[in-house]
Design a protein around this motif. Structure first.
Motif, PDB file in Angstrom:
ATOM      1  N   LEU A   1     -18.391 -25.469  26.370  1.00 36.13           N
ATOM      2  CA  LEU A   1     -17.372 -24.440  26.231  1.00 36.13           C
ATOM      3  C   LEU A   1     -17.880 -23.135  26.863  1.00 36.13           C
ATOM      4  N   PRO A   2     -17.001 -22.215  27.162  1.00 37.01           N
ATOM      5  CA  PRO A   2     -17.453 -20.915  27.687  1.00 37.01           C
ATOM      6  C   PRO A   2     -18.439 -20.260  26.726  1.00 37.01           C
ATOM      7  N   THR A   3     -19.400 -19.534  27.255  1.00 32.09           N
ATOM      8  CA  THR A   3     -20.446 -18.939  26.423  1.00 32.09           C
ATOM      9  C   THR A   3     -19.916 -17.861  25.478  1.00 32.09           C
ATOM     10  N   ASP A   4     -18.776 -17.308  25.799  1.00 31.88           N
ATOM     11  CA  ASP A   4     -18.204 -16.272  24.933  1.00 31.88           C
ATOM     12  C   ASP A   4     -16.688 -16.473  24.871  1.00 31.88           C
ATOM     13  N   MET A   5     -16.203 -16.783  23.704  1.00 33.99           N
ATOM     14  CA  MET A   5     -14.768 -16.997  23.524  1.00 33.99           C
ATOM     15  C   MET A   5     -14.168 -15.933  22.612  1.00 33.99           C
ATOM     16  N   SER A   6     -14.956 -14.926  22.249  1.00 40.67           N
ATOM     17  CA  SER A   6     -14.508 -13.953  21.247  1.00 40.67           C
ATOM     18  C   SER A   6     -13.272 -13.178  21.687  1.00 40.67           C
ATOM     19  N   GLY A   7     -13.082 -12.980  22.990  1.00 41.47           N
ATOM     20  CA  GLY A   7     -11.950 -12.200  23.453  1.00 41.47           C
ATOM     21  C   GLY A   7     -10.714 -13.015  23.758  1.00 41.47           C
ATOM     22  N   MET A   8     -10.758 -14.317  23.566  1.00 44.95           N
ATOM     23  CA  MET A   8      -9.603 -15.156  23.883  1.00 44.95           C
ATOM     24  C   MET A   8      -8.521 -15.026  22.812  1.00 44.95           C
ATOM     25  N   ALA A   9      -7.301 -15.385  23.209  1.00 46.17           N
ATOM     26  CA  ALA A   9      -6.132 -15.096  22.370  1.00 46.17           C
ATOM     27  C   ALA A   9      -5.849 -16.161  21.315  1.00 46.17           C
ATOM     28  N   PHE A  10      -6.667 -17.174  21.240  1.00 41.52           N
ATOM     29  CA  PHE A  10      -6.366 -18.294  20.356  1.00 41.52           C
ATOM     30  C   PHE A  10      -6.271 -17.878  18.887  1.00 41.52           C
ATOM     31  N   LEU A  11      -5.195 -18.323  18.253  1.00 42.37           N
ATOM     32  CA  LEU A  11      -5.059 -18.250  16.800  1.00 42.37           C
ATOM     33  C   LEU A  11      -5.371 -19.612  16.177  1.00 42.37           C
ATOM     34  N   GLU A  12      -5.002 -20.677  16.898  1.00 41.32           N
ATOM     35  CA  GLU A  12      -5.290 -22.044  16.465  1.00 41.32           C
ATOM     36  C   GLU A  12      -5.862 -22.808  17.651  1.00 41.32           C
ATOM     37  N   LEU A  13      -7.041 -23.391  17.473  1.00 40.45           N
ATOM     38  CA  LEU A  13      -7.710 -24.109  18.556  1.00 40.45           C
ATOM     39  C   LEU A  13      -8.267 -25.422  18.006  1.00 40.45           C
ATOM     40  N   ASN A  14      -7.795 -26.535  18.561  1.00 37.22           N
ATOM     41  CA  ASN A  14      -8.240 -27.850  18.123  1.00 37.22           C
ATOM     42  C   ASN A  14      -8.814 -28.615  19.321  1.00 37.22           C
ATOM     43  N   LEU A  15     -10.133 -28.784  19.312  1.00 37.31           N
ATOM     44  CA  LEU A  15     -10.835 -29.529  20.361  1.00 37.31           C
ATOM     45  C   LEU A  15     -11.521 -30.763  19.781  1.00 37.31           C
ATOM     46  N   GLY A  16     -11.114 -31.161  18.591  1.00 32.95           N
ATOM     47  CA  GLY A  16     -11.763 -32.252  17.891  1.00 32.95           C
ATOM     48  C   GLY A  16     -11.655 -33.589  18.591  1.00 32.95           C
ATOM     49  N   SER A  17     -12.654 -34.468  18.309  1.00 33.05           N
ATOM     50  CA  SER A  17     -12.677 -35.843  18.815  1.00 33.05           C
ATOM     51  C   SER A  17     -12.653 -35.902  20.337  1.00 33.05           C
ATOM     52  N   ASN A  18     -13.654 -35.258  20.932  1.00 27.76           N
ATOM     53  CA  ASN A  18     -13.908 -35.337  22.372  1.00 27.76           C
ATOM     54  C   ASN A  18     -15.397 -35.611  22.570  1.00 27.76           C
ATOM     55  N   ASN A  19     -15.912 -35.320  23.760  1.00 22.75           N
ATOM     56  CA  ASN A  19     -17.336 -35.518  24.044  1.00 22.75           C
ATOM     57  C   ASN A  19     -17.995 -34.205  24.453  1.00 22.75           C
ATOM     58  N   LEU A  20     -17.561 -33.108  23.892  1.00 23.19           N
ATOM     59  CA  LEU A  20     -18.067 -31.792  24.255  1.00 23.19           C
ATOM     60  C   LEU A  20     -19.499 -31.596  23.760  1.00 23.19           C
ATOM     61  N   THR A  21     -20.291 -30.877  24.519  1.00 22.38           N
ATOM     62  CA  THR A  21     -21.707 -30.690  24.214  1.00 22.38           C
ATOM     63  C   THR A  21     -22.065 -29.205  24.269  1.00 22.38           C
ATOM     64  N   GLY A  22     -23.357 -28.940  24.075  1.00 22.27           N
ATOM     65  CA  GLY A  22     -23.833 -27.562  24.135  1.00 22.27           C
ATOM     66  C   GLY A  22     -23.777 -26.885  22.787  1.00 22.27           C
ATOM     67  N   GLN A  23     -24.002 -25.583  22.780  1.00 25.60           N
ATOM     68  CA  GLN A  23     -23.990 -24.810  21.550  1.00 25.60           C
ATOM     69  C   GLN A  23     -22.596 -24.291  21.240  1.00 25.60           C
ATOM     70  N   MET A  24     -22.387 -24.009  19.956  1.00 30.49           N
ATOM     71  CA  MET A  24     -21.126 -23.391  19.554  1.00 30.49           C
ATOM     72  C   MET A  24     -21.123 -21.934  20.032  1.00 30.49           C
ATOM     73  N   PRO A  25     -20.100 -21.541  20.785  1.00 29.90           N
ATOM     74  CA  PRO A  25     -20.020 -20.139  21.216  1.00 29.90           C
ATOM     75  C   PRO A  25     -19.460 -19.272  20.091  1.00 29.90           C
ATOM     76  N   PRO A  26     -19.574 -17.957  20.209  1.00 29.45           N
ATOM     77  CA  PRO A  26     -18.900 -17.068  19.248  1.00 29.45           C
ATOM     78  C   PRO A  26     -17.414 -17.365  19.174  1.00 29.45           C
ATOM     79  N   PHE A  27     -16.881 -17.321  17.970  1.00 31.10           N
ATOM     80  CA  PHE A  27     -15.482 -17.694  17.768  1.00 31.10           C
ATOM     81  C   PHE A  27     -14.535 -16.626  18.329  1.00 31.10           C
ATOM     82  N   PRO A  28     -13.329 -17.042  18.754  1.00 31.86           N
ATOM     83  CA  PRO A  28     -12.299 -16.043  19.087  1.00 31.86           C
ATOM     84  C   PRO A  28     -12.065 -15.126  17.889  1.00 31.86           C
ATOM     85  N   ARG A  29     -11.975 -13.853  18.141  1.00 35.24           N
ATOM     86  CA  ARG A  29     -11.958 -12.873  17.065  1.00 35.24           C
ATOM     87  C   ARG A  29     -10.756 -13.011  16.132  1.00 35.24           C
TER      88      ARG A  29
END
Length: 527
Positions: A90-118
């Motif tokens: 995922l992008p290294t910083d997602m804090s400024g994104m407009a998401f109110l609801e974000l569902n990325l469950g049940s995929n093959n995504l890797t890496g660290q959890m980025p900061p949450f959208p504010r």
């Protein structure tokens, strides 16, 4: 065109367009769930991202990385890309994104959890391969639902999670988290808390006392220890309580029977001792009368997938949404003593009862046949004694039973459902009880003829009625003699004759009664 909204969800359609197609519309809401868009990420969406506020492309067969342009152009407040085969980071910083609801469950995504959208309110990244640690600073004051289960996230739960005062749903289960659970005194609205299958330590979280609206609490498969607090009775709304496979000890608090909504109780694999709380009949949530599965699952968008394994029918079974209707008690693998409480037989909605591997004694309650919903019964490896109740043959839903390794005796009940259990090797569920006899064991019961439920009791009743008849006959005869005696007292000339007659009759009656009584005693002993 003025097309602003399109919803083709759950139709199994294939959406096929040319790569250079220029759309004559600007969508604001697009639903393609369970349609076929993949395997490549749909390029035509790039033209719509500046206007779409709600996008659902879940279960659409997408494979590969999410393109960078997607995150740059997206202005969606609600995005669902779950149940695909998307990979990458995922992008290294997602804090400024407009998401109110974000569902990325049940995929093959890797890496660290980025900061949450504010401004995020619901975030689901479960069932991926995220690693590393959780963000140290969680700045999402509006967050209500956080689902991070089934990843490879380690480290400790950050203290900043305590600042999420609006949190209703927290699922960090099936990760590598360690350390103690933060004491989040400001979190009071929490209704779902799932922290199972980690390496968490410490005692039972004290802050949960403030969460009186708690519905589901799962702390299973951790390293928690100490006693369960008596204030657990104050969690009035609790329906699912799973604390299995920890190191909890001491007595099971009697206040647990005050949880009238409780329908799922799993304390297995701990070090609990003492007796099972006697007032189990107060758990009306386990009866047909009080049973009411909650409906908040739909509101929170929560699904029991592979995070909830239930030990029933001698094996671990995976329950999804069916768990909402599953009524169960599992106290196995502890050091419980005493007898099985009679109140447990009032649970006519109970489907699974597992009390195995304890030190329970006494008899199996005779009224156990009243638990008409029971599908699985495991009382093995205890110190139970006496006969197996014949009422068990009334349990038409029973598909698994294990009474092995106890001190049970007498003839094994038969009929109806009992004869169909463990068809390959039915004797296994009775093994380790040297006093049992009759099919399916090779030990023959003493006595001739067939045995049917209630025969012994009817035979005893007939003996009692037979003895009562003779006793009444003798009593009537004696009363009659006493009436004659009273009359003869006034007749001195007959007094001597009367006493001679009375002595002779008394001897005959004594002999008659003694012979009959000896005959009946010998007959009962022979049977």
């Amino acid at each position: 065109m003025n097309l602003k909204e399109i919803d083709l969800s759950f139709n199994n359609l294939s959406v096929v367009v040319d790569a250079d197609w220029i759309q004559p519309f600007r969508l604001e809401s697009a639903g393609f769930a369970s349609c076929h868009l993949g395997p490549l990420f749909p390029v035509w969406l790039r033209q719509q991202l500046l206007h779409i506020t709600k996008l659902d492309i879940s279960s659409t067969g997408l494979v590969g990385n999410i393109p960078d342009w997607f995150w740059s152009f997206s202005k969606a407040a609600s995005l669902d890309m779950s149940y695909n085969q998307l990979n990458g980071n995922l992008p290294t910083d997602m804090s400024g994104m407009a998401f109110l609801e974000l569902n990325l469950g049940s995929n093959n995504l890797t890496g660290q959890m980025p900061p949450f959208p504010r401004n995020i309110r619901k975030l689901d990244i479960s069932n991926n391969s995220f690693s590393g640690i959780m963000p140290h600073k969680i700045e999402a004051p509006l967050l209500q639902t956080l689902v991070v289960s089934s990843n490879q996230i380690g480290g400790t739960i950050p203290e900043s999670i305590c600042e999420l005062k609006n949190l209703l749903f927290l699922d960090l289960s099936n990760n590598l988290l360690e350390g103690e659970i933060p004491q989040c005194s400001d979190i009071e609205r929490l209704e779902f808390c799932l922290l199972g299958n980690n390496n968490l330590s410490g005692t039972f979280p004290a802050f949960l006392r403030n969460c009186t609206s708690m519905v589901v609490l799962d702390l299973a498969w951790n390293n928690l220890s100490g006693r369960l607090p008596s204030w657990i009775r104050e969690l009035y709304s609790l329906q699912f309580l799973r604390l299995s496979h920890n190191s909890f000890s001491g007595n099971i608090p009697s206040g647990i029977t005050s949880l009238s909504c409780l329908q799922y109780l799993d304390l297995s694999g701990n070090y609990f001792s003492g007796v099972i709380p006697p007032h189990l009949s107060n758990l009306t949530g386990m009866t047909m009368k009080g049973y009411c599965p909650f409906e908040i699952f739909g509101e929170m968008g929560f699904k029991f997938d592979d995070i909830w394994l239930v030990m029933t029918k001698g094996q671990q079974l995976k329950y999804s949404l069916g768990l909402v209707y599953f009524v169960s008690i599992d106290l196995s693998g502890n050091g419980l003593t005493g007898e099985i409480p009679l109140g447990i037989t009032s649970f006519d909605a109970l489907m699974n009862l597992n009390l195995s591997s304890n030190q329970l004694g006494g008899k199996i309650p005779n009224k156990i046949g009243a638990m008409m919903s029971l599908e699985s019964l495991d009382l093995s490896i205890n110190k139970l004694s006496g006969e197996i109740p014949w009422s068990l043959s009334n349990l038409t839903s029973l598909s698994y039973m294990n009474l092995s390794y106890n001190n049970l005796s007498g003839r094994i009940p038969s009929g109806r459902q009992l004869d169909t259990l463990n068809a390959d090797n039915p004797s296994l569920m009775y093994i380790g009880n040297s006093g049992l006899c009759g099919p399916p064991l090779q030990n023959n019961c003493s006595g001739n003829g067939s045995f049917t439920p209630g025969y012994y009791h009817r035979s005893n009743r007939q003996k009692i009625e037979f003895a009562s008849f003779y006793f009444s006959l003798v009593l009537g005869f004696v009363v009659g003699l006493w009436m004659v005696f009273c009359a003869l007292l006034f007749m001195n000339t007959w007094r001597v004759a009367y006493f001679g007659l009375l002595d002779e009759l008394y001897n005959k009656i004594y002999v008659f009664v003694a012979v009959k009584w000896a005959s009946m005693t010998m007959s009962a002993a022979a049977e």
